[in-house]
Design a protein around this motif. Structure first.
Motif, PDB file in Angstrom:
ATOM      1  N   ARG A 255       0.831  -1.212   0.000  1.00  0.00           N
ATOM      2  CA  ARG A 255       0.000   0.000   0.000  1.00  0.00           C
ATOM      3  C   ARG A 255       0.863   1.259   0.000  1.00  0.00           C
ATOM      4  NH1 ARG A 255      -3.578  -3.330   3.227  1.00  0.00           N
ATOM      5  NH2 ARG A 255      -2.375  -2.815   5.100  1.00  0.00           N
ATOM      6  N   THR A 256       1.958   1.232   0.773  1.00  0.00           N
ATOM      7  CA  THR A 256       2.835   2.402   0.832  1.00  0.00           C
ATOM      8  C   THR A 256       3.515   2.636  -0.511  1.00  0.00           C
ATOM      9  OG1 THR A 256       3.229   2.045   3.195  1.00  0.00           O
ATOM     10  CG2 THR A 256       4.810   3.415   2.023  1.00  0.00           C
ATOM     11  N   LEU A 257       3.996   1.576  -1.135  1.00  0.00           N
ATOM     12  CA  LEU A 257       4.645   1.722  -2.442  1.00  0.00           C
ATOM     13  C   LEU A 257       3.659   2.204  -3.497  1.00  0.00           C
ATOM     14  CD1 LEU A 257       6.938  -1.440  -2.467  1.00  0.00           C
ATOM     15  CD2 LEU A 257       7.703   0.944  -2.521  1.00  0.00           C
ATOM     16  N   PHE A 258       2.453   1.703  -3.468  1.00  0.00           N
ATOM     17  CA  PHE A 258       1.440   2.143  -4.427  1.00  0.00           C
ATOM     18  C   PHE A 258       1.244   3.653  -4.315  1.00  0.00           C
ATOM     19  CE2 PHE A 258      -2.692   2.832  -6.270  1.00  0.00           C
ATOM     20  CZ  PHE A 258      -2.836   1.848  -7.244  1.00  0.00           C
ATOM     21  N   ASP A 286       9.650   1.021  11.652  1.00  0.00           N
ATOM     22  CA  ASP A 286       8.234   0.774  11.375  1.00  0.00           C
ATOM     23  C   ASP A 286       8.139   0.052  10.031  1.00  0.00           C
ATOM     24  OD1 ASP A 286       8.623   2.701   9.371  1.00  0.00           O
ATOM     25  OD2 ASP A 286       7.851   4.317  10.629  1.00  0.00           O
ATOM     26  N   ARG A 287       6.954   0.054   9.455  1.00  0.00           N
ATOM     27  CA  ARG A 287       6.761  -0.616   8.173  1.00  0.00           C
ATOM     28  C   ARG A 287       6.800   0.375   7.013  1.00  0.00           C
ATOM     29  NH1 ARG A 287       1.961  -4.967   9.795  1.00  0.00           N
ATOM     30  NH2 ARG A 287       3.199  -6.098  11.355  1.00  0.00           N
ATOM     31  N   GLY A 288       7.491   1.463   7.217  1.00  0.00           N
ATOM     32  CA  GLY A 288       7.584   2.484   6.190  1.00  0.00           C
ATOM     33  C   GLY A 288       8.661   2.184   5.162  1.00  0.00           C
ATOM     34  N   ILE A 289       8.704   3.037   4.145  1.00  0.00           N
ATOM     35  CA  ILE A 289       9.582   2.862   3.000  1.00  0.00           C
ATOM     36  C   ILE A 289      10.456   4.108   2.834  1.00  0.00           C
ATOM     37  CG2 ILE A 289       9.629   2.702   0.464  1.00  0.00           C
ATOM     38  CD1 ILE A 289       8.828   0.102   1.710  1.00  0.00           C
ATOM     39  N   ASN A 290      11.741   3.904   2.576  1.00  0.00           N
ATOM     40  CA  ASN A 290      12.616   4.967   2.099  1.00  0.00           C
ATOM     41  C   ASN A 290      12.633   4.914   0.575  1.00  0.00           C
ATOM     42  OD1 ASN A 290      13.394   5.632   4.736  1.00  0.00           O
ATOM     43  ND2 ASN A 290      15.128   4.226   4.687  1.00  0.00           N
ATOM     44  N   LEU A 291      12.272   6.002  -0.075  1.00  0.00           N
ATOM     45  CA  LEU A 291      12.292   6.077  -1.535  1.00  0.00           C
ATOM     46  C   LEU A 291      13.567   6.786  -1.954  1.00  0.00           C
ATOM     47  CD1 LEU A 291      10.792   5.561  -4.201  1.00  0.00           C
ATOM     48  CD2 LEU A 291       9.609   7.740  -3.865  1.00  0.00           C
ATOM     49  N   LEU A 292      14.333   6.164  -2.858  1.00  0.00           N
ATOM     50  CA  LEU A 292      15.661   6.648  -3.226  1.00  0.00           C
ATOM     51  C   LEU A 292      15.794   6.853  -4.728  1.00  0.00           C
ATOM     52  CD1 LEU A 292      17.704   4.092  -1.062  1.00  0.00           C
ATOM     53  CD2 LEU A 292      16.957   6.381  -0.369  1.00  0.00           C
TER      54      LEU A 292
END
Length: 454
Positions: A255-258, A286-292
């Motif tokens: 869901r976060t990536l979407f 947490d269940r978060g994402i680093n976008l690079l």
């Protein structure tokens, strides 16, 4: 030897290395197609991967992009090239010191409290070092490999030759605009000051999206060949997948990536065009994402985004006339009805997860080659109907869609894709998108020239 002669010699040597691979493709494919000579294309593709995989970045990146565009390359080559990763030898410390001095001056080390001598990570056009600023901030310094503009231009000439040779053998997809798009995006990626602006743009667009973190550039330590940004703690998402996390965790990542990809697209007309696994990390807290990695960014005209929303509505309602209008908004010209019918097979395949209001995997069949089979049917149909010339905007949009879909497959996520999409496009209005886009580009300082390529 003068710098000019050294550059010329380096370019010649690189062209010699890649031209053999390109020529080999042409000879083998042409031999089978026109002379009936049977060749082991899979083995040759493996050889090609070995040759190109040792080069420093651009050809590898182009190969990864082409591997996601149906029938831009023969199946065997697309499958092998899709696995390429940058394995260029790292720059040693003496070389790094000279490169840093050329970017920040001879006293560059005084601007850092610490600077890691070993590369912390590899990028397609350079390598990353971890450092600490005098005020204690942890930063990442992405330093471009030397002479990359020359390398990119040499690779582009080889790419144009390879695509031209393939087009003579199979004109189902006419790739002139595809080449132009890849050329422009690769040239932009050389400019780290531009990437810093695009990083700021993503920080603005995603500031209210829960679970997504974007690094911030450090302008006073950034040049066209050096990008300094704050360090984000995280680890490769592939490592976490291999640890077999819970279904809830997998779904949260999906869901976060979407949202990380499609909030910018549907609300600002911007897409991150490089969705491979190395460009996002899972955070430790947490269940978060680093976008690079914000070098390959595409800014679209609002009419293109409007065409994407319209195509979804056309598929949902079964309205062929509306679908034809959507393809026109995308930039397809003079489409015959039978050609559009073929393209709709691909459109329905891509949109299929969005059609049902329920939790489900991104692909319900267990056949790993299902997407390839659909692409082969589309290819055969395009050959039958006389071929098509995709608009250049289609390249990174398709790459993002297919690439992100493959990540959802690896995650084995089960979410309600329909509701996620509806959340993106609720109240969509092209004029409002245009206003938001213009404001965000101006605030981030994304260069106006080339910001919206058409």
């Amino acid at each position: 030897m003068s710098d000019e002669k050294a550059n010329l010699f380096g370019e010649f040597r690189r062209m010699a290395r890649t031209s053999g691979a390109v020529g080999g493709i042409a000879a083998r494919v042409a031999g089978q197609r026109f002379l009936g000579i049977k060749t082991d294309k899979a083995a040759h593709a493996e050889d090609l991967k070995a040759i190109l995989g040792g080069l420093k970045g651009p050809m590898m990146k182009v190969a990864q992009m082409l591997s996601t565009i149906p029938d831009a390359l023969p199946e065997e080559y697309a499958r092998e090239l899709a696995t390429l990763q940058s394995n260029a030898p790292p720059m040693g410390w003496p070389f790094v010191r000279r490169r840093m001095a050329s970017e920040l001056g001879p006293a560059w080390q005084s601007r850092f409290k610490t600077f890691g001598q070993e590369a912390a990570a590899a990028a397609s056009l350079g390598q990353v070092h971890r450092a600490t600023l005098p005020d204690g901030r942890q930063v990442a310094c992405k330093l471009q490999y030397p002479d990359m503009p020359t390398v990119v231009e040499a690779d582009l000439r080889q790419l144009k030759l390879a695509m031209g040779l393939y087009a003579r053998m199979d004109s189902s997809i006419q790739g002139g605009d595809i080449y132009d798009e890849l050329r422009d995006r690769l040239r932009e990626e050389l400019d780290y000051e531009r990437e810093a602006a695009q990083m700021r743009l993503y920080g603005l667009m995603l500031e209210n999206v829960e679970g997504v973190r974007v690094p911030s550039p450090v302008p006073e330590l950034t040049t066209k060949r050096l990008l300094t940004m704050n360090w984000l703690d995280g680890r490769a998402i592939q490592q976490r997948i291999e640890e077999d996390p819970s279904q809830d965790e997998r779904n949260a990542y999906a869901r976060t990536l979407f949202r990380a990809w499609y909030v910018p697209f549907y609300r600002y007309g911007v897409i991150h065009g490089d969705p491979h696994l190395g460009n996002y990390q899972v955070r430790p807290d947490d269940r978060g994402i680093n976008l690079l990695d914000f070098g390959t960014i595409r800014v679209f005209e609002p009419r293109f985004v409007g065409g994407t929303v319209m195509l979804f509505e056309a598929i949902e309602s079964g309205d062929d006339d509306k679908a034809a209008h959507a393809f026109e908004k995308w930039g397809f010209r003079d489409l015959k009805r039978d050609t559009m019918d073929v393209l709709m097979k691909w459109a329905r395949f891509v949109h299929e997860p969005l059609m049902e209001d329920r939790e489900r995997p991104i692909q319900e069949t267990n056949d790993p080659l299902y997407g390839r089979k659909v692409a082969e049917e589309v290819h055969a149909g395009l050959k039958r109907t006389g071929g098509v010339r995709p608009p250049r905007e289609f390249v990174l949009m398709d790459r993002a869609t297919v690439g992100l879909g493959s990540v959802f497959l690896r995650l084995r996520a089960r979410v309600n894709w329909h509701r996620l999409f509806k959340e993106m496009v609720e109240g969509f209005d092209e004029a409002e998108l245009a206003a938001r886009q213009a404001e965000a580009l101006a605030r981030a300082g994304v260069p106006a020239a080339g910001a919206v390529a058409v």
